[in-house]
Design an enzyme around this catalytic site. Structure first.
Site, PDB file in Angstrom:
ATOM      1  N   LYS A  49       0.842  -1.202   0.000  1.00  0.00           N
ATOM      2  CA  LYS A  49       0.000   0.000   0.000  1.00  0.00           C
ATOM      3  C   LYS A  49       0.876   1.251   0.000  1.00  0.00           C
ATOM      4  O   LYS A  49       0.607   2.204  -0.718  1.00  0.00           O
ATOM      5  CB  LYS A  49      -0.940  -0.010   1.225  1.00  0.00           C
ATOM      6  CG  LYS A  49      -2.100  -0.979   1.062  1.00  0.00           C
ATOM      7  CD  LYS A  49      -2.883  -1.210   2.348  1.00  0.00           C
ATOM      8  CE  LYS A  49      -3.951  -2.290   2.109  1.00  0.00           C
ATOM      9  NZ  LYS A  49      -4.675  -2.685   3.313  1.00  0.00           N
ATOM     10  N   GLN A  93      -5.128  -1.665   9.556  1.00  0.00           N
ATOM     11  CA  GLN A  93      -5.101  -2.979   8.913  1.00  0.00           C
ATOM     12  C   GLN A  93      -5.759  -4.042   9.804  1.00  0.00           C
ATOM     13  O   GLN A  93      -5.487  -4.124  10.997  1.00  0.00           O
ATOM     14  CB  GLN A  93      -3.628  -3.348   8.616  1.00  0.00           C
ATOM     15  CG  GLN A  93      -3.440  -4.620   7.820  1.00  0.00           C
ATOM     16  CD  GLN A  93      -3.946  -4.546   6.381  1.00  0.00           C
ATOM     17  OE1 GLN A  93      -3.960  -3.488   5.762  1.00  0.00           O
ATOM     18  NE2 GLN A  93      -4.389  -5.673   5.860  1.00  0.00           N
ATOM     19  N   ASP A 116     -11.461   2.998   4.377  1.00  0.00           N
ATOM     20  CA  ASP A 116     -11.886   1.597   4.298  1.00  0.00           C
ATOM     21  C   ASP A 116     -13.411   1.484   4.174  1.00  0.00           C
ATOM     22  O   ASP A 116     -13.928   0.403   3.878  1.00  0.00           O
ATOM     23  CB  ASP A 116     -11.464   0.850   5.569  1.00  0.00           C
ATOM     24  CG  ASP A 116     -10.233  -0.006   5.364  1.00  0.00           C
ATOM     25  OD1 ASP A 116     -10.082  -0.555   4.263  1.00  0.00           O
ATOM     26  OD2 ASP A 116      -9.443  -0.117   6.311  1.00  0.00           O
TER      27      ASP A 116
END
Ligand code: GUN
Length: 280
Positions: A49, A93, A116
């Site tokens: 990422k 995460q 997200d």
């Protein structure tokens, strides 16, 4: 032989568009990535990422916390990032260690920085069909279907998997495009009963050979979101070699949905930046 849905190619084009737009911006958008513990797969994702952020000119800030970090400790970091003007997007995460309540963490991120799309507010906006930040893998699936002109209105779509990260939101996005959606999951009695009727199958489980050729109708479109490690190889939920003879279009693993997830994370970071600056 089916059309191969090339996620690498679609993702590269999306990243090029993002890079061109970021080029015109000052200050640059910023993404904070938070990793708790030492899950090797998560460390690989986080590194990737950050690499892709750098490629399109998005600044990234990595925060690595030890496994034993308390929930309060993590919430304090999120509060700091919420207030940091250089940070337009925050990604924590998953999975998190068991002693941390992931829902508390998801709802602590400011909805405007929730790249997200996991905050209850963003999920609510998705269900309402209103603009908010939407989770990255489902957006990636939708972008692939669009790139290949796959019609959804009035079509029968079967989603396999009901997770918060993929199954649930992708079903919602498909409904928002007027598909008739059935969600199947681990307690579904006869999966093939549903998949055989489907015009489009989206499988997001993580079990090798879950979807076999006898479960797919002639000419269906198959989107494989599964990722399973098979020794050194990465494979999906779908028995690709046999299903590709049966369907009209299919995503490979790797090189299908995977590259789209990160491209959509970059797109979400840019969108969050514009929302915060009043431009979206
Ligand atoms: N772990 C696996 N997929 C995801 C994702 O899309 N977002 C986050 N934050 N963690 C993940």
């Amino acid at each position: 032989m089916a059309t191969l849905i090339d996620g690498k190619d679609v993702a590269a084009k999306l990243r090029a568009q993002i890079a061109a737009e970021v080029e015109t911006l000052d200050p640059k958008p910023g993404l904070a990535v938070v990793l708790v513990g030492e899950e090797p797969a998560s460390e690989i994702y986080v590194r990737l990422k950050q690499k892709k952020c750098a490629e399109v000119g998005i600044e990234s800030f990595k925060h690595e916390l030890p496994e034993k970090t308390t929930e309060d400790g993590l919430l304090a970091l999120i509060d700091k990032l919420n207030k940091d003007e250089k940070v337009n997007g925050i990604l924590v995460q998953l999975p998190l260690p068991k002693h941390i309540n992931k829902f508390k963490v998801m709802d602590a991120v400011l909805p405007e920085k929730d790249v997200d799309g996991f905050h209850a507010r963003n999920i609510g906006l998705l269900v309402q069909g209103q603009q908010g930040l939407q989770s990255c893998t489902p957006r990636g699936v939708m972008a692939l279907l669009k790139a290949y002109d796959i019609e959804l209105a009035g079509k029968e779509v079967v989603v396999i998997g009901r997770s918060l990260i993929v199954g649930n939101p992708v079903a919602q996005l498909l409904m928002n495009e007027n598909a008739t959606v059935t969600i199947c999951h681990s307690r579904t009695n006869d999966l093939s009963l549903y998949t055989k009727k489907a015009d489009v199958i989206v499988s997001a489980v993580g079990r090798k050979n879950l979807v076999t050729a006898d479960m797919v109708s002639e000419g269906a479109v198959v989107i494989d979101v599964g990722t399973v490690r098979d020794g050194t190889k990465l494979c999906g939920d779908v028995d690709f070699e046999n299903v590709k003879e049966q369907c009209s279009a299919i995503t490979p693993v790797p090189g299908g949905v995977g590259p789209m997830t990160i491209a959509c994370l970059l797109e979400n970071t840019l969108l969050a930046y514009k929302m915060q600056k009043g431009g979206a």
